[in-house]
Write a protein that holds these residues in place. Structure first.
Motif, mmCIF file in Angstrom:
data_model
loop_
_atom_site.group_PDB
_atom_site.id
_atom_site.type_symbol
_atom_site.label_atom_id
_atom_site.label_comp_id
_atom_site.label_asym_id
_atom_site.label_seq_id
_atom_site.Cartn_x
_atom_site.Cartn_y
_atom_site.Cartn_z
ATOM 1 N N SER A 213 2.188 10.640 6.384
ATOM 2 C CA SER A 213 3.648 10.584 6.436
ATOM 3 C C SER A 213 4.292 11.960 6.382
ATOM 4 N N PRO A 214 3.843 12.865 5.481
ATOM 5 C CA PRO A 214 4.458 14.207 5.484
ATOM 6 C C PRO A 214 4.281 14.917 6.823
ATOM 7 N N GLU B 164 4.024 13.515 9.785
ATOM 8 C CA GLU B 164 4.936 12.914 10.748
ATOM 9 C C GLU B 164 6.380 13.321 10.469
ATOM 10 N N ALA B 165 6.727 13.449 9.183
ATOM 11 C CA ALA B 165 8.092 13.880 8.845
ATOM 12 C C ALA B 165 8.364 15.275 9.401
ATOM 13 N N LEU B 166 7.419 16.172 9.204
ATOM 14 C CA LEU B 166 7.613 17.544 9.695
ATOM 15 C C LEU B 166 7.714 17.562 11.225
ATOM 16 N N LEU C 110 8.652 15.114 13.223
ATOM 17 C CA LEU C 110 9.919 14.511 13.662
ATOM 18 C C LEU C 110 11.090 15.444 13.439
#
Lengths: 573, 209
Positions: free
Chosen positions: B115-116, B118-120, B122
């Protein structure tokens, strides 16, 4: 303390970026603009409901005691039923006083009455001391016993660090690891987290993601490192508003473009959706959260290292004959250097102005674990128990140049019995204080019954009779497990009275130090890693990853009991 | 050879027949044994950051904002080896120096999803696709501008920015076409292109080498 500059902050701010692109003003956070995109719920409330129904796995916290430090002075219970130990003069729990100094290492025990179980236990001397608690004051270390399951006499089957580390949470190449199995049923933003864990073999059935991180020195805000990634305030607010209106179409197109790839995996989309969820909801003030948690654990550790323990550090430690006449019982490193402090207590200085003695990353790791568990961000957490650092050893009568920063290597081959006993006692006080604090926090949120804390080193150690150190003992491993579902202390595993069955028995490692007795399989085998994993799997409510081994415990709705009766000592005289 | 094969088959059958639990416990069908699967292996930080930089910086490398893009991507992607993995670049001092080097020592050789991460990714997608300058610079690599027509050919060219060696599926093409038209009518053509870029960039598949 040195603080690490975060590249994302140091190199360019959002304001700089906006200025670079000729955009002025409009600094409203995208987090609030995007808030209505929330695609998935955090899942904490749902988790609690499902756990109450016995559906979900328990939370899993693995604490790796890296380097395999000796544990006979803390959570390796050699004679809990009052058995007589066969002596090994290289193994000690504390010191005996002579002429106002601690000059003789001894192995002593204290008796403890368990109200839980209505019986007495005989424990290593350290359990007679108290540990600091947050907010001030202390509690008896024995408070940790109320929910402790101890498995001893485990044969890890691997005498090397890396190989044994790899087996702590997983058995074979085709089985999920314990943390992976928990993550398989997780709806958390971070299905699994590992910080500074060596040789972790994380395996999941459902392609659950492991976030693997490593600490750096200096109190770096690890919550910022981990959760600051979800701060979406760098997105242009006007564009963020347009995205908000069109996010379903944007995501539908994004998914469609990757759909035709055979390699495309559901876990990628799941991770992306969870990332969006947190980007939209925001994380609150991570600096304030970090300061609260990190400082809390840091202070606990400092206070624990300053604990005055009778038999350990309430009198000068070390003999008072000329220090240059000391032998390898005072050895501190593999090059054979002998400590020449007149009083060994001066090697541990929590108040040192530039190099205060501390435990590496212990505060950081427990801070992250507490934050993730209590806020429901992860329920499969792997951390490292750290080791003492910033010690101040004195060699040949003067501070050892370039040596004071060195870690106390927990692989204690060449830790003489004097520094080994003294330093271990204080280290275990620090670890106990952190464990007690985390457990208390979990209890305060009614999470402890649904949490399993698993502490394991690669193996235990066999003490050299001459007191010059200790070596790997993969057949004498022990594992400590804490959970609100355990009524402890529950001690499982038979051990031999006289060390190993072969050459060790009459060699340099005599006595009782936890060598597993062959009480299983019709008297042919001892407890193995597979039995431990099977037991943990049952407690965690996940499939048994060790198909050829049974659980050592029976877990009912309200109790955990041993399937192997009372731990005993086999007299193989 | 045939005899050997038969012998091997017999051996396999006999091993299977003898597969029992230790400790005297009852047999457990092997199908009940949980098997592990493996997460998709993704491109490392060098690939991801290079993709972003090569697309969102100017073609000639002379734009005033190129340094901003460079530093932003460096901070968001290259500086997060814990999530993006991959070795630091020996000749790239920013990713190989000081405490960063400590982290890099443990970075995954072949990273996986989180998740981290993918957050970065995005954030970079949404940030750089959202600004006129950087969005235009990306489209320029496909011979497009923020006012180019949103036709099938141009949309496929935009798709190829992130998926240069993969064909655009009919479903994907149809969705891009439909979305672009809707966004153009709701906002304007520049916004439609920025949202299109964000959609393609947000698609996770381009990280799978």
């Amino acid at each position: 303390m040195k603080t690490r500059r975060r590249l994302s902050r140091a190199h360019i701010s959002r304001r700089d970026l906006l200025r670079g692109f000729g955009v002025a003003g409009g600094l409203a956070t995208a987090g609030s603009v995007l808030a209505m995109f929330r695609a998935t719920a955090n899942g904490l409330a749902g988790d609690l409901q499902n756990r109450a129904l016995g559906v979900l796995p328990r939370n899993y916290v693995f604490i790796q005691s890296e380097g395999a430090p000796a544990r006979w002075m803390w959570d390796l219970f050699l004679n809990p039923n009052g058995e007589t130990l066969a002596a090994n003069s290289g193994m000690a729990t504390n010191f005996a006083l002579s002429g106002g100094r601690y000059v003789t290492p001894v192995f002593e025990t204290v008796d403890f009455f368990s109200a839980n179980l209505n019986r007495n236990f005989r424990l290593p001397m350290l359990w007679g001391t108290s540990i600091p608690v947050s907010g001030g004051g202390t509690v008896p270390m024995t408070h940790l016993l109320a929910n402790l399951l101890s498995i001893r006499g485990v044969d890890v089957g691997d005498s090397g660090h890396a190989g044994a580390q790899a087996k702590m949470t997983v058995l074979g190449a085709s089985s999920p690891s314990l943390g992976g199995a928990v993550a398989d049923a997780s709806s958390k933003v971070i299905p699994a987290l590992a910080i500074d864990v060596r040789e972790l073999r994380f395996r999941s059935r459902s392609e659950a993601s492991l976030v693997s991180m490593n600490s750096t020195f200096g109190g770096t805000n690890m919550l910022q490192d981990l959760f600051g990634t979800f701060d979406a305030s760098d997105v242009d607010p006007t564009f963020a508003a347009q995205l908000e209106a069109q996010m379903p179409s944007v995501l539908a197109a994004a998914d469609s473009l990757s759909e035709n790839l055979n390699l495309y995996s559901g876990s990628l989309a799941a991770d992306r959706n969870k990332a969006l969820d947190l980007m939209m909801s925001g994380m609150g003030d991570l600096n304030a959260a970090w300061n609260d948690l990190y400082v809390k654990y840091l202070l606990l550790i400092q206070r624990a290292l300053d604990t005055v323990i009778p038999g350990i550090n309430d009198a000068p430690v070390g003999n008072n004959y000329p220090t240059n006449a000391r032998d390898a019982k005072y050895c501190f490193n593999s090059t054979g250097d002998i400590l020449t402090h007149n009083d060994l207590r001066t090697m541990l200085q929590t108040g040192h102005s530039t190099q205060p003695t501390m435990v590496t990353f212990l505060a950081e790791h427990f801070a992250v674990a507490e934050f993730c568990l209590l806020n429901g961000y992860s329920n499969s957490i792997h951390i490292n128990a750290g080791a003492l650092f910033n010690l101040h050893p004195q060699i040949n009568g003067s501070p050892a140049a370039g040596f004071g920063q060195m870690f106390q290597n927990p692989d204690m081959h060449f830790h003489g019995i004097f520094p080994g006993t003294y330093l271990s006692a204080l280290y275990y006080c620090a670890l106990s204080a952190c464990l007690y604090e985390l457990i208390n926090k979990l209890k305060s949120r009614s999470l402890f019954n649904d949490t399993v804390i698993h502490l394991a080193g690669e193996f235990n150690r066999k003490p050299r009779q001459d007191g010059t150190g200790s070596d790997h003992a993969p057949q004498a491993s022990n594992v400590s497990i804490w959970s609100g579902s355990v009524q402890g202390p529950l001690i499982i595993g038979d051990i031999l009275k006289h060390s190993g069955e072969n050459w060790e028995r009459y060699g340099d490692y005599p006595g009782t130090w936890g060598f597993g007795a062959h009480s299983m399989g019709g008297g042919t085998v001892s407890i193995s890693t597979g039995h431990v994993l099977a037991s943990l799997a049952q407690l965690l409510r996940v499939p048994n990853p060790a198909a050829n081994n049974d659980s050592l415990i029976y877990v009912s709705d309200s109790t955990v009991s041993s399937l192997w009766g009372v731990a005993s000592m086999v007299d193989n005289t | 050879m045939r005899h050997l094969n038969v012998a091997y088959l017999v051996l396999l059958l006999s091993v299977a027949a003898c597969t029992k639990k230790k400790d005297g416990a009852a047999d457990v069908p092997l199908v009940d044994v949980p098997k592990a699967s493996y997460r998709p292996r993704l491109a490392d930080r060098d690939f991801v950051s290079s993709t972003f930089k090569s697309l969102y910086k100017s073609s000639d490398g002379l734009a005033a904002t190129d340094t901003d893009v460079e530093n932003y991507v460096q901070a968001m992607i290259s500086g997060h080896s814990s999530f993006f993995g991959g070795p630091c670049q020996y000749y790239d001092e920013a990713s190989c120096s000081g405490t960063q080097r400590d982290q890099d020592a443990f970075a995954a050789v072949i990273p996986t999803s989180s998740s981290p991460r993918e957050a970065l990714r995005l954030r970079v997608c949404f940030t750089l696709s959202g600004y006129d300058v950087s969005a235009a610079q990306a489209l320029d690599k496909a011979g497009l501008t923020l006012s180019s027509s949103g036709d099938a050919q141009n949309l496929e060219a935009a798709y190829k920015l992130f998926f240069p060696s993969r064909a655009l599926s009919p479903t994907g093409a149809s969705l891009l076409l439909k979305n672009h038209a809707a966004w153009q009518s709701q906002f304007d053509i520049a916004v439609a292109w920025k949202l299109t870029l964000a959609s393609i960039c947000a698609s996770p598949g381009w990280q799978v080498p």
